[in-house]
Design a protein around this motif. Structure first.
Motif, PDB file in Angstrom:
ATOM      1  N   TYR A  78       0.838  -1.199   0.000  1.00  0.00           N
ATOM      2  CA  TYR A  78       0.000   0.000   0.000  1.00  0.00           C
ATOM      3  C   TYR A  78       0.878   1.256   0.000  1.00  0.00           C
ATOM      4  CZ  TYR A  78      -3.862   3.106   1.070  1.00  0.00           C
ATOM      5  OH  TYR A  78      -4.790   4.106   1.014  1.00  0.00           O
ATOM      6  N   ARG A  79       1.900   1.219   0.849  1.00  0.00           N
ATOM      7  CA  ARG A  79       2.771   2.391   0.971  1.00  0.00           C
ATOM      8  C   ARG A  79       3.472   2.688  -0.352  1.00  0.00           C
ATOM      9  NH1 ARG A  79       5.837   0.930   5.215  1.00  0.00           N
ATOM     10  NH2 ARG A  79       4.645   2.026   6.801  1.00  0.00           N
ATOM     11  N   THR A  80       3.941   1.637  -1.020  1.00  0.00           N
ATOM     12  CA  THR A  80       4.657   1.850  -2.286  1.00  0.00           C
ATOM     13  C   THR A  80       3.715   2.440  -3.344  1.00  0.00           C
ATOM     14  OG1 THR A  80       6.092  -0.008  -1.767  1.00  0.00           O
ATOM     15  CG2 THR A  80       6.104   0.727  -4.037  1.00  0.00           C
ATOM     16  N   MET A  81       2.498   1.911  -3.400  1.00  0.00           N
ATOM     17  CA  MET A  81       1.561   2.443  -4.406  1.00  0.00           C
ATOM     18  C   MET A  81       1.230   3.909  -4.122  1.00  0.00           C
ATOM     19  SD  MET A  81      -1.018  -0.524  -5.658  1.00  0.00           S
ATOM     20  CE  MET A  81      -1.767  -1.051  -4.149  1.00  0.00           C
ATOM     21  N   ILE A  82       1.033   4.219  -2.853  1.00  0.00           N
ATOM     22  CA  ILE A  82       0.728   5.610  -2.465  1.00  0.00           C
ATOM     23  C   ILE A  82       1.919   6.525  -2.770  1.00  0.00           C
ATOM     24  CG2 ILE A  82       0.504   7.078  -0.387  1.00  0.00           C
ATOM     25  CD1 ILE A  82      -2.144   6.023  -1.090  1.00  0.00           C
ATOM     26  N   LYS A  83       3.117   6.008  -2.516  1.00  0.00           N
ATOM     27  CA  LYS A  83       4.326   6.820  -2.778  1.00  0.00           C
ATOM     28  C   LYS A  83       4.387   7.203  -4.261  1.00  0.00           C
ATOM     29  CE  LYS A  83       8.389   5.422  -1.118  1.00  0.00           C
ATOM     30  NZ  LYS A  83       9.691   4.714  -1.051  1.00  0.00           N
ATOM     31  N   ILE A  84       4.158   6.216  -5.124  1.00  0.00           N
ATOM     32  CA  ILE A  84       4.228   6.467  -6.567  1.00  0.00           C
ATOM     33  C   ILE A  84       3.139   7.459  -6.980  1.00  0.00           C
ATOM     34  CG2 ILE A  84       4.047   5.421  -8.857  1.00  0.00           C
ATOM     35  CD1 ILE A  84       4.997   2.759  -7.532  1.00  0.00           C
ATOM     36  N   ARG A  85       1.913   7.236  -6.473  1.00  0.00           N
ATOM     37  CA  ARG A  85       0.781   8.104  -6.842  1.00  0.00           C
ATOM     38  C   ARG A  85       1.056   9.553  -6.413  1.00  0.00           C
ATOM     39  NH1 ARG A  85      -4.832   7.088  -7.762  1.00  0.00           N
ATOM     40  NH2 ARG A  85      -3.977   5.257  -8.794  1.00  0.00           N
ATOM     41  N   LEU A  86       1.521   9.732  -5.179  1.00  0.00           N
ATOM     42  CA  LEU A  86       1.713  11.099  -4.679  1.00  0.00           C
ATOM     43  C   LEU A  86       2.902  11.776  -5.361  1.00  0.00           C
ATOM     44  CD1 LEU A  86       0.938  10.615  -0.879  1.00  0.00           C
ATOM     45  CD2 LEU A  86      -0.541  11.587  -2.635  1.00  0.00           C
ATOM     46  N   PHE A  87       3.931  10.993  -5.653  1.00  0.00           N
ATOM     47  CA  PHE A  87       5.095  11.536  -6.374  1.00  0.00           C
ATOM     48  C   PHE A  87       4.626  12.117  -7.713  1.00  0.00           C
ATOM     49  CE2 PHE A  87       8.634  11.299  -9.304  1.00  0.00           C
ATOM     50  CZ  PHE A  87       9.726  11.702  -8.547  1.00  0.00           C
ATOM     51  N   GLU A  88       3.813  11.355  -8.416  1.00  0.00           N
ATOM     52  CA  GLU A  88       3.389  11.813  -9.738  1.00  0.00           C
ATOM     53  C   GLU A  88       2.337  12.915  -9.654  1.00  0.00           C
ATOM     54  OE1 GLU A  88       2.875   8.511 -12.499  1.00  0.00           O
ATOM     55  OE2 GLU A  88       5.004   8.889 -12.834  1.00  0.00           O
ATOM     56  N   GLU A  89       1.496  12.867  -8.633  1.00  0.00           N
ATOM     57  CA  GLU A  89       0.533  13.972  -8.479  1.00  0.00           C
ATOM     58  C   GLU A  89       1.272  15.284  -8.200  1.00  0.00           C
ATOM     59  OE1 GLU A  89      -3.518  11.601  -7.155  1.00  0.00           O
ATOM     60  OE2 GLU A  89      -2.444  12.711  -5.616  1.00  0.00           O
TER      61      GLU A  89
ATOM     62  N   LEU B 149      -5.068   3.486   9.985  1.00  0.00           N
ATOM     63  CA  LEU B 149      -3.646   3.269   9.698  1.00  0.00           C
ATOM     64  C   LEU B 149      -3.342   3.627   8.235  1.00  0.00           C
ATOM     65  CD1 LEU B 149      -0.827   2.333  10.455  1.00  0.00           C
ATOM     66  CD2 LEU B 149      -1.522  -0.024  10.028  1.00  0.00           C
ATOM     67  N   LEU B 150      -4.250   3.258   7.341  1.00  0.00           N
ATOM     68  CA  LEU B 150      -4.044   3.580   5.919  1.00  0.00           C
ATOM     69  C   LEU B 150      -4.039   5.096   5.715  1.00  0.00           C
ATOM     70  CD1 LEU B 150      -6.309   0.815   4.292  1.00  0.00           C
ATOM     71  CD2 LEU B 150      -3.829   0.773   4.622  1.00  0.00           C
ATOM     72  N   ASN B 151      -4.921   5.790   6.443  1.00  0.00           N
ATOM     73  CA  ASN B 151      -4.941   7.268   6.352  1.00  0.00           C
ATOM     74  C   ASN B 151      -3.636   7.851   6.861  1.00  0.00           C
ATOM     75  OD1 ASN B 151      -7.504   7.065   5.414  1.00  0.00           O
ATOM     76  ND2 ASN B 151      -8.487   7.544   7.387  1.00  0.00           N
ATOM     77  N   GLU B 152      -3.152   7.259   7.927  1.00  0.00           N
ATOM     78  CA  GLU B 152      -1.897   7.749   8.517  1.00  0.00           C
ATOM     79  C   GLU B 152      -0.730   7.556   7.529  1.00  0.00           C
ATOM     80  OE1 GLU B 152      -1.471   6.210  12.546  1.00  0.00           O
ATOM     81  OE2 GLU B 152       0.697   6.278  12.208  1.00  0.00           O
ATOM     82  N   ILE B 153      -0.718   6.381   6.879  1.00  0.00           N
ATOM     83  CA  ILE B 153       0.341   6.107   5.882  1.00  0.00           C
ATOM     84  C   ILE B 153       0.284   7.171   4.779  1.00  0.00           C
ATOM     85  CG2 ILE B 153       1.014   4.509   4.029  1.00  0.00           C
ATOM     86  CD1 ILE B 153       0.117   2.207   5.920  1.00  0.00           C
ATOM     87  N   GLU B 154      -0.928   7.471   4.336  1.00  0.00           N
ATOM     88  CA  GLU B 154      -1.080   8.440   3.248  1.00  0.00           C
ATOM     89  C   GLU B 154      -0.628   9.841   3.692  1.00  0.00           C
ATOM     90  OE1 GLU B 154      -4.736   8.155   1.082  1.00  0.00           O
ATOM     91  OE2 GLU B 154      -4.470  10.178   0.266  1.00  0.00           O
ATOM     92  N   ASN B 155      -1.027  10.226   4.889  1.00  0.00           N
ATOM     93  CA  ASN B 155      -0.651  11.569   5.371  1.00  0.00           C
ATOM     94  C   ASN B 155       0.861  11.696   5.541  1.00  0.00           C
ATOM     95  OD1 ASN B 155      -3.277  12.327   5.385  1.00  0.00           O
ATOM     96  ND2 ASN B 155      -3.623  11.819   7.544  1.00  0.00           N
ATOM     97  N   THR B 156       1.458  10.662   6.118  1.00  0.00           N
ATOM     98  CA  THR B 156       2.917  10.697   6.317  1.00  0.00           C
ATOM     99  C   THR B 156       3.625  10.769   4.973  1.00  0.00           C
ATOM    100  OG1 THR B 156       2.557   9.295   8.227  1.00  0.00           O
ATOM    101  CG2 THR B 156       4.831   9.493   7.486  1.00  0.00           C
ATOM    102  N   MET B 157       3.110   9.970   4.015  1.00  0.00           N
ATOM    103  CA  MET B 157       3.745   9.941   2.696  1.00  0.00           C
ATOM    104  C   MET B 157       3.583  11.289   1.985  1.00  0.00           C
ATOM    105  SD  MET B 157       5.600   8.125   0.793  1.00  0.00           S
ATOM    106  CE  MET B 157       5.452   6.453   1.397  1.00  0.00           C
ATOM    107  N   ARG B 158       2.438  11.904   2.146  1.00  0.00           N
ATOM    108  CA  ARG B 158       2.208  13.212   1.510  1.00  0.00           C
ATOM    109  C   ARG B 158       3.233  14.223   2.017  1.00  0.00           C
ATOM    110  NH1 ARG B 158      -2.066  14.620  -1.355  1.00  0.00           N
ATOM    111  NH2 ARG B 158      -3.324  12.869  -0.643  1.00  0.00           N
ATOM    112  N   HIS B 159       3.459  14.173   3.319  1.00  0.00           N
ATOM    113  CA  HIS B 159       4.424  15.072   3.930  1.00  0.00           C
ATOM    114  C   HIS B 159       5.828  14.783   3.384  1.00  0.00           C
ATOM    115  CE1 HIS B 159       6.096  17.613   7.029  1.00  0.00           C
ATOM    116  NE2 HIS B 159       6.968  16.652   7.288  1.00  0.00           N
ATOM    117  N   SER B 160       6.189  13.498   3.318  1.00  0.00           N
ATOM    118  CA  SER B 160       7.570  13.210   2.909  1.00  0.00           C
ATOM    119  C   SER B 160       7.776  13.469   1.413  1.00  0.00           C
ATOM    120  CB  SER B 160       8.029  11.819   3.347  1.00  0.00           C
ATOM    121  OG  SER B 160       7.358  10.853   2.655  1.00  0.00           O
ATOM    122  N   ILE B 161       6.728  13.319   0.604  1.00  0.00           N
ATOM    123  CA  ILE B 161       6.872  13.646  -0.832  1.00  0.00           C
ATOM    124  C   ILE B 161       7.015  15.165  -1.000  1.00  0.00           C
ATOM    125  CG2 ILE B 161       5.603  13.701  -3.040  1.00  0.00           C
ATOM    126  CD1 ILE B 161       6.822  10.944  -2.529  1.00  0.00           C
TER     127      ILE B 161
END
Ligand code: TPP
Ligand code: MG
Length: 358
Positions: free
Chosen positions: A44-55, A318-330
């Motif tokens: 899940y984290r990897t897919m979110i990372k790719i999506r947010l990077f490209e967004e 937890l999934l929301n938390e992963i997304e929020n953390t990833m948004r911040h790090s991207i």
């Protein structure tokens, strides 16, 4: 029952499928059995990372300071994430012009990739590769060939080298449906099978090569069948099914690592954006919006998230938390990458092949 799609789209190739988490659960649940909760979260984290990077690229591209063409991977995230989950740091990949997802899934730091897209000195190729040519030997990312099909030959050559060195390192070649129409694809399948090379061929069939639908190009669009004449096992993985990809990729990678040779996986998917750039194809009349809408309903992230929540494997919080953390790090990675220095002028001709003209 087929879903009505306007003429010109891949009508033959798209069947309707109700995205029903309850139904999916029966199949996905069985496949997820072999994966730990940690694996599911990683996916899940990897897919979110790719999506947010490209967004982020889409958000900033109109500023025109990212001066590289971008072929976006949005919609195809399940493939890079599902395959790379089973690769170790010593395994290799080759990729094509649509490379961001593969590089991130194989471990490249987003700030290094952003720096590369901005032509900065700390980019993975010191800013000289841009979006179409990232590479990182330390991550086993051997290179990105923008010559359609080119990466397949590099992967096979690398697998041969690994065999000769008696290393148990697997090479994965990621390529599109268009690449299966190049002669080099068939030469590589033949040679890899003959020598039982530790290589896995991952065909991302997004149904189009630029604006040309596969049904206008191939009488038989089931690309997984192409390995048959070379005694290569082929598998077809249904639309963005991340656990299906995961399962078949693991089998293929284990098989290659154990000396039993190559496999070919056809993963059916769809790119949401235009062939190149952040616009959508229906804005230019290249593909119908109804087709995009259909595939947005098969969003790999949305479907996987529904499954994880419905099956009570992972909590929504937890999934929301992963997304929020990833948004911040991207966001942070983008800030850092963008603000790195450019290479010095005297580095211009270093590490590049060029022919001096007089
Ligand atoms: C040998 C070669 N022929 C043509 C091109 C121009 N070209 C760039 S990308 C592309 C389409 C590739 O389609 P596919 O392999 O399905 O990948 P996708 O873009 O769909 O991810 C084409 C024809 C090229 N770069 N190299
Ligand atoms: Mg394609």
């Amino acid at each position: 029952m087929g879903t009505e799609i306007p003429a010109g789209a891949c009508k033959f190739y798209i069947e309707s499928r109700v995205i029903n988490p309850k139904e999916d659960d029966k199949v996905m649940g069985r496949r997820a059995k072999n994966l730990s909760d940690e694996n599911l979260i990683d996916l899940y984290r990897t897919m979110i990372k790719i999506r947010l990077f490209e967004e982020k690229i889409i958000d900033v591209y109109s500023a025109q300071d990212m001066r590289t063409p971008v072929h976006l991977y949005i919609g195809q995230e399940a493939i890079a994430a599902g395959v790379c989950l089973h690769l170790g740091p010593k395994d290799y990949i080759t990729t094509n012009h649509r490379s961001h997802g593969h590089c991130l899934a194989k471990g490249m730091d987003p700030k290094v990739l952003f720096a590369e897209l901005y032509g900065k000195r700390t980019g993975c190729c010191r800013g000289k590769g841009g979006s179409m040519h990232p590479a990182s030997v330390e991550h086993g990312i051997l290179g990105t060939s923008a010559i359609v099909g080119g990466g397949i030959a590099l992967a096979v050559g690398n697998a041969l080298a690994a065999n000769m060195r008696r290393e148990k390192r697997v090479t994965v070649a990621f390529f599109g449906d268009g690449a299966t129409e190049e002669g080099i694809f068939f030469e590589c399948l033949n040679f890899a099978s003959l020598k039982r090379l530790p290589v896995v061929f991952i065909c991302e069939n997004n149904l189009y090569a630029t604006n040309s639908p596969i049904t206008n190009r191939q009488p038989n669009s089931y690309l997984w069948t192409r390995g048959g004449i070379y005694d290569i096992e082929g598998y077809f993985i249904y639309d963005n099914d991340v656990l299906g990809i995961c399962q078949k990729a693991r089998e293929a990678i284990n098989k290659a690592r154990s000396g039993f040779g190559p496999s070919l996986l056809e993963c059916r998917t769809y790119r949401w954006k235009g062939h190149v750039g952040p616009e959508e194809d229906h804005e230019k009349g290249a593909r119908p919006k109804s087709e995009l809408d259909l595939w947005k309903n098969r969003c790999p992230i949305k479907c996987f998230r529904n499954y994880l929540i419905y099956s009570r494997k992972i909590r929504a919080s937890l999934l929301n938390e992963i997304e929020n953390t990833m948004r911040h790090s991207i966001d942070e990675a983008w800030q850092i990458g963008k603000n790195e220095p450019y290479p010095d002028q005297d580095e211009l001709y270093q590490n590049v092949y060029f022919q001096k003209t007089t």
